[in-house]
Design a protein around this motif. Structure first.
Motif, PDB file in Angstrom:
ATOM      1  N   UNK A   1       0.830  -1.211   0.000  1.00 32.20           N
ATOM      2  CA  UNK A   1       0.000   0.000   0.000  1.00 32.20           C
ATOM      3  C   UNK A   1       0.859   1.254   0.000  1.00 32.20           C
ATOM      4  N   UNK A   2       1.924   1.253   0.768  1.00 32.42           N
ATOM      5  CA  UNK A   2       2.834   2.397   0.788  1.00 32.42           C
ATOM      6  C   UNK A   2       3.507   2.579  -0.567  1.00 32.42           C
ATOM      7  N   UNK A   3       3.865   1.489  -1.201  1.00 31.67           N
ATOM      8  CA  UNK A   3       4.479   1.540  -2.527  1.00 31.67           C
ATOM      9  C   UNK A   3       3.529   2.195  -3.532  1.00 31.67           C
ATOM     10  N   UNK A   4       2.253   1.853  -3.460  1.00 31.07           N
ATOM     11  CA  UNK A   4       1.276   2.453  -4.368  1.00 31.07           C
ATOM     12  C   UNK A   4       1.195   3.962  -4.159  1.00 31.07           C
ATOM     13  N   UNK A   5       1.172   4.398  -2.906  1.00 33.96           N
ATOM     14  CA  UNK A   5       1.161   5.829  -2.611  1.00 33.96           C
ATOM     15  C   UNK A   5       2.420   6.484  -3.162  1.00 33.96           C
ATOM     16  N   UNK A   6       3.560   5.846  -2.959  1.00 41.56           N
ATOM     17  CA  UNK A   6       4.822   6.407  -3.439  1.00 41.56           C
ATOM     18  C   UNK A   6       4.808   6.534  -4.957  1.00 41.56           C
TER      19      UNK A   6
ATOM     20  N   UNK B   1     -10.680   7.658   4.785  1.00 44.62           N
ATOM     21  CA  UNK B   1     -10.644   6.930   6.045  1.00 44.62           C
ATOM     22  C   UNK B   1      -9.639   5.770   5.998  1.00 44.62           C
ATOM     23  N   UNK B   2      -9.464   5.185   4.847  1.00 42.71           N
ATOM     24  CA  UNK B   2      -8.473   4.114   4.665  1.00 42.71           C
ATOM     25  C   UNK B   2      -7.092   4.701   4.451  1.00 42.71           C
ATOM     26  N   UNK B   3      -7.029   5.777   3.707  1.00 43.74           N
ATOM     27  CA  UNK B   3      -5.757   6.371   3.312  1.00 43.74           C
ATOM     28  C   UNK B   3      -5.066   7.144   4.438  1.00 43.74           C
ATOM     29  N   UNK B   4      -5.825   7.854   5.256  1.00 46.02           N
ATOM     30  CA  UNK B   4      -5.234   8.726   6.281  1.00 46.02           C
ATOM     31  C   UNK B   4      -4.309   7.984   7.249  1.00 46.02           C
ATOM     32  N   UNK B   5      -4.707   6.845   7.834  1.00 47.77           N
ATOM     33  CA  UNK B   5      -3.781   6.149   8.736  1.00 47.77           C
ATOM     34  C   UNK B   5      -2.505   5.691   8.025  1.00 47.77           C
ATOM     35  N   UNK B   6      -2.643   5.280   6.771  1.00 47.20           N
ATOM     36  CA  UNK B   6      -1.490   4.874   5.972  1.00 47.20           C
ATOM     37  C   UNK B   6      -0.542   6.051   5.777  1.00 47.20           C
ATOM     38  N   UNK B   7      -1.091   7.203   5.439  1.00 48.35           N
ATOM     39  CA  UNK B   7      -0.272   8.400   5.227  1.00 48.35           C
ATOM     40  C   UNK B   7       0.397   8.858   6.519  1.00 48.35           C
ATOM     41  N   UNK B   8      -0.291   8.728   7.638  1.00 49.65           N
ATOM     42  CA  UNK B   8       0.299   9.091   8.933  1.00 49.65           C
ATOM     43  C   UNK B   8       1.524   8.229   9.225  1.00 49.65           C
ATOM     44  N   UNK B   9       1.394   6.921   8.985  1.00 46.66           N
ATOM     45  CA  UNK B   9       2.537   6.013   9.207  1.00 46.66           C
ATOM     46  C   UNK B   9       3.697   6.357   8.277  1.00 46.66           C
TER      47      UNK B   9
ATOM     48  N   UNK C   1      -3.373  16.358  -3.167  1.00 44.87           N
ATOM     49  CA  UNK C   1      -4.230  16.319  -1.984  1.00 44.87           C
ATOM     50  C   UNK C   1      -4.516  14.854  -1.631  1.00 44.87           C
ATOM     51  N   UNK C   2      -4.949  14.640  -0.408  1.00 41.53           N
ATOM     52  CA  UNK C   2      -5.314  13.289   0.027  1.00 41.53           C
ATOM     53  C   UNK C   2      -6.396  12.728  -0.891  1.00 41.53           C
ATOM     54  N   UNK C   3      -7.376  13.556  -1.232  1.00 40.97           N
ATOM     55  CA  UNK C   3      -8.458  13.061  -2.095  1.00 40.97           C
ATOM     56  C   UNK C   3      -7.946  12.686  -3.488  1.00 40.97           C
ATOM     57  N   UNK C   4      -6.976  13.428  -4.013  1.00 38.29           N
ATOM     58  CA  UNK C   4      -6.419  13.093  -5.327  1.00 38.29           C
ATOM     59  C   UNK C   4      -5.665  11.767  -5.273  1.00 38.29           C
ATOM     60  N   UNK C   5      -4.904  11.552  -4.219  1.00 38.41           N
ATOM     61  CA  UNK C   5      -4.201  10.263  -4.051  1.00 38.41           C
ATOM     62  C   UNK C   5      -5.229   9.148  -3.930  1.00 38.41           C
ATOM     63  N   UNK C   6      -6.271   9.386  -3.126  1.00 41.16           N
ATOM     64  CA  UNK C   6      -7.327   8.387  -2.954  1.00 41.16           C
ATOM     65  C   UNK C   6      -8.019   8.034  -4.253  1.00 41.16           C
ATOM     66  N   UNK C   7      -8.285   9.030  -5.093  1.00 37.28           N
ATOM     67  CA  UNK C   7      -8.914   8.773  -6.396  1.00 37.28           C
ATOM     68  C   UNK C   7      -8.040   7.889  -7.267  1.00 37.28           C
ATOM     69  N   UNK C   8      -6.750   8.162  -7.279  1.00 34.72           N
ATOM     70  CA  UNK C   8      -5.828   7.357  -8.101  1.00 34.72           C
ATOM     71  C   UNK C   8      -5.770   5.913  -7.635  1.00 34.72           C
ATOM     72  N   UNK C   9      -5.889   5.695  -6.314  1.00 28.89           N
ATOM     73  CA  UNK C   9      -5.736   4.354  -5.748  1.00 28.89           C
ATOM     74  C   UNK C   9      -7.067   3.675  -5.434  1.00 28.89           C
ATOM     75  N   UNK C  10      -8.185   4.359  -5.732  1.00 29.59           N
ATOM     76  CA  UNK C  10      -9.514   3.827  -5.424  1.00 29.59           C
ATOM     77  C   UNK C  10      -9.676   3.567  -3.929  1.00 29.59           C
ATOM     78  N   UNK C  11      -9.154   4.488  -3.108  1.00 28.94           N
ATOM     79  CA  UNK C  11      -9.242   4.381  -1.652  1.00 28.94           C
ATOM     80  C   UNK C  11      -9.932   5.616  -1.097  1.00 28.94           C
ATOM     81  N   UNK C  12     -10.719   5.429  -0.031  1.00 29.02           N
ATOM     82  CA  UNK C  12     -11.329   6.593   0.615  1.00 29.02           C
ATOM     83  C   UNK C  12     -10.363   7.153   1.653  1.00 29.02           C
TER      84      UNK C  12
END
Length: 153
Positions: free
Chosen positions: A47-52, A75-83, A62-73
């Motif tokens: 999951x981190x690799x996909x974000x990278x 709520x799923x993306x925020x904890x991943x980004x925090x880590x 923006x978080x929403x733009x990253x989420x759109x690219x990865x098909x993630x909302x």
């Protein structure tokens, strides 16, 4: 003259090995297992690799733009980004123009992983024992399937 017809396969008890969903699921498991092994050297989860990859293509999203690219909302993306931020791979900063928006940017450490990750596609291709053309065609078919399934939701 025999008037019986062959049984309709749609009316038979589903067999696991005949299911597209199981072929996709089990292939995804195998792919993730291979990526897990390769990404361990980079200190990333899949999951981190996909974000990278999204940020290597275009930093400062923006978080929403990253989420759109990865098909993630979010709520799923925020904890991943925090880590990932805690690991020093990226920064999360509220947008000056709209404080509701959080902008994600690579750190120098996160950007430097790009070079190490550049070897992954070839490693995956080699493990697949497929030709580049076959992989490209499979990907196109899967993109089409995903699009069709998303339209029917």
């Amino acid at each position: 003259m025999d008037t019986t017809t062959a049984p309709n396969p749609l009316h038979q008890v589903p067999r696991l090995d005949n299911q597209l969903c199981f072929a996709l699921y089990s292939t995804s498991l195998a792919m993730n297992k291979l990526y897990r092994k390769l990404l361990r050297k980079l200190g990333l989860t899949y999951s981190q690799y996909l974000v990278m990859m999204v940020l290597w293509e275009r930093d400062g999203l923006s978080v929403s733009e990253v989420g759109e690219r990865l098909f993630l909302d979010s709520a799923t993306l925020t904890p991943l980004l925090k880590r990932m931020e805690q690991a020093g791979l990226l920064r999360r900063v509220r947008a000056a123009s709209d404080e509701r928006q959080v902008i994600i940017s690579l750190t120098e450490q996160g950007d430097q992983l790009r070079e190490q990750a550049a070897t992954l596609p070839e490693a995956i291709l080699n493990a697949s024992h497929c030709k580049v053309e076959q992989v490209v065609e499979m990907k196109q078919q899967l993109d089409l399937l995903r699009g069709n399934l998303m339209k029917s939701e």
